[in-house]
Design an enzyme around this catalytic site. Sequence first.
Site, PDB file in Angstrom:
ATOM      1  N   ARG A 117       0.879  -0.858   0.000  1.00 19.86           N
ATOM      2  CA  ARG A 117      -0.066  -0.106   0.149  1.00 19.86           C
ATOM      3  C   ARG A 117       0.792   1.105  -0.002  1.00 19.86           C
ATOM      4  O   ARG A 117       1.682   1.457   0.900  1.00 19.86           O
ATOM      5  CB  ARG A 117      -1.015  -0.041   1.236  1.00 19.86           C
ATOM      6  CG  ARG A 117      -1.722   1.461   1.559  1.00 19.86           C
ATOM      7  CD  ARG A 117      -3.034   1.109   2.303  1.00 19.86           C
ATOM      8  NE  ARG A 117      -3.815   0.365   1.496  1.00 19.86           N
ATOM      9  CZ  ARG A 117      -5.350   0.230   2.144  1.00 19.86           C
ATOM     10  NH1 ARG A 117      -5.559   1.109   3.069  1.00 19.86           N
ATOM     11  NH2 ARG A 117      -6.288  -0.325   1.486  1.00 19.86           N
ATOM     12  N   HIS A 144      -6.638   0.874  -7.435  1.00 17.83           N
ATOM     13  CA  HIS A 144      -7.350   0.049  -6.042  1.00 17.83           C
ATOM     14  C   HIS A 144      -7.826  -1.233  -6.699  1.00 17.83           C
ATOM     15  O   HIS A 144      -9.058  -1.375  -6.390  1.00 17.83           O
ATOM     16  CB  HIS A 144      -8.008   0.817  -5.163  1.00 17.83           C
ATOM     17  CG  HIS A 144      -8.320   0.286  -3.769  1.00 17.83           C
ATOM     18  ND1 HIS A 144      -7.753  -0.797  -3.624  1.00 17.83           N
ATOM     19  CD2 HIS A 144      -8.768   0.501  -2.483  1.00 17.83           C
ATOM     20  CE1 HIS A 144      -7.581  -1.219  -1.957  1.00 17.83           C
ATOM     21  NE2 HIS A 144      -8.462  -0.561  -1.389  1.00 17.83           N
ATOM     22  N   ASP A 258     -17.771   7.072  -2.151  1.00 17.79           N
ATOM     23  CA  ASP A 258     -16.358   6.632  -1.339  1.00 17.79           C
ATOM     24  C   ASP A 258     -16.154   8.061  -0.485  1.00 17.79           C
ATOM     25  O   ASP A 258     -16.993   8.936  -0.671  1.00 17.79           O
ATOM     26  CB  ASP A 258     -15.192   6.552  -2.276  1.00 17.79           C
ATOM     27  CG  ASP A 258     -14.043   6.034  -1.525  1.00 17.79           C
ATOM     28  OD1 ASP A 258     -14.238   5.679  -0.391  1.00 17.79           O
ATOM     29  OD2 ASP A 258     -12.897   6.036  -2.008  1.00 17.79           O
ATOM     30  N   ARG A 327     -13.472  -8.468   0.416  1.00 13.14           N
ATOM     31  CA  ARG A 327     -12.192  -8.124   0.268  1.00 13.14           C
ATOM     32  C   ARG A 327     -11.008  -9.430   0.554  1.00 13.14           C
ATOM     33  O   ARG A 327     -10.186  -9.651  -0.253  1.00 13.14           O
ATOM     34  CB  ARG A 327     -11.751  -6.940   1.061  1.00 13.14           C
ATOM     35  CG  ARG A 327     -12.486  -5.593   0.821  1.00 13.14           C
ATOM     36  CD  ARG A 327     -12.021  -5.111  -0.635  1.00 13.14           C
ATOM     37  NE  ARG A 327     -10.542  -5.168  -0.818  1.00 13.14           N
ATOM     38  CZ  ARG A 327      -9.999  -4.358  -0.086  1.00 13.14           C
ATOM     39  NH1 ARG A 327     -10.309  -3.333   0.541  1.00 13.14           N
ATOM     40  NH2 ARG A 327      -8.587  -4.381  -0.462  1.00 13.14           N
TER      41      ARG A 327
END
Length: 344
Positions: A117, A144, A258, A327
């Site tokens: 990240r 992402h 978001d 995820r």
Amino acid sequence: MSQGFSTQRPQPPHFLTTADYTAEQLLDLVHRAIQFKVESKYNHPQPRTERPLTGKTMALVFSKRSTRTRVATETATAYLGGHAMFLGGQDIQLGVNESLLDTSRVVSSMVDGIMARVKGHEEIEMLAKESTVPVINALSDKYHPTQILADLMTIHEFVHHRNNNVTDRYTAHTQHPRETLKGLKVAWVGDANNILQEILVAFPKVGISVAAAAPPSYKCDDDVVAIAHADAEKTGATVTFTTKPEEAIKDADIIVTDTWVSMGQEEEKAKRLKEFEGYQVTMDLAKRGGAKENWVFMHCLPRKPEEVDDEVFYSDRSLVFPEAENRKWTILSVIDALMVRGGI
């Protein structure tokens, strides 16, 4: 003078953005993720006998905070028998006293995979270029990819169960996502950020139309927009941009937003909140915009109330918590593809 010995190895497979892969490759990753979910959750407590990452280590090199990505990656690695080693910005010399190039060469020489990240997308590209092991993009300021795989999986699950009128059991694994996604419309209401950019290089490719609403000064990168339009032309999807949320929401199956203030943008909060006035996702906005009757809502989290009100966020229309769980399964699928099967 000694010439030493060669340490060169073939370039390993990486997962830096969904733009690098075909629709079938992405959909197969999602399908594999769903199989992992069924195996772990719905066939439980049957023990998993295959542990292909036994004795292997995944380094989590994170220069930004993380909740879902970190938990998902650590549990996914453990599920395959591996060990996850978290290396935060305060733990190693990443880009401080040691260059990214040096960090990549050193860390990759000791581990079997890297989940990174970073800040600038050029950082993840540098890590991948110099790494001798697979690198997965856990977030950069441009893309992402693991989040958008989870979004595709969540949309597939919703559409499958809705179309088959299934409410009492999980059956999404019985249908491939190539059969459920094409022809849908996603409305984006919010910042032109890395989530929207990853949506643009993934969704049109699999036949999902995207309509994005953002304030006038918020624009996606030109290369991302070009990819989106080219993919849409091939699949029959559409890609549109507007500054009016109601226009984007028209006939939408899914409404997505978001955070308006990402990590590192805190000093811009007052300015951004003013510019995003009228962009909060509400039932009234969906009605005024003319979303489809059975529209649903998604958000990659963490969420703030100014982006979407409680009525939507905690409603039956909200898919945010299954989306968050997914995820794990999509990251597990990517790890399996790169570190076990040798490619996507």
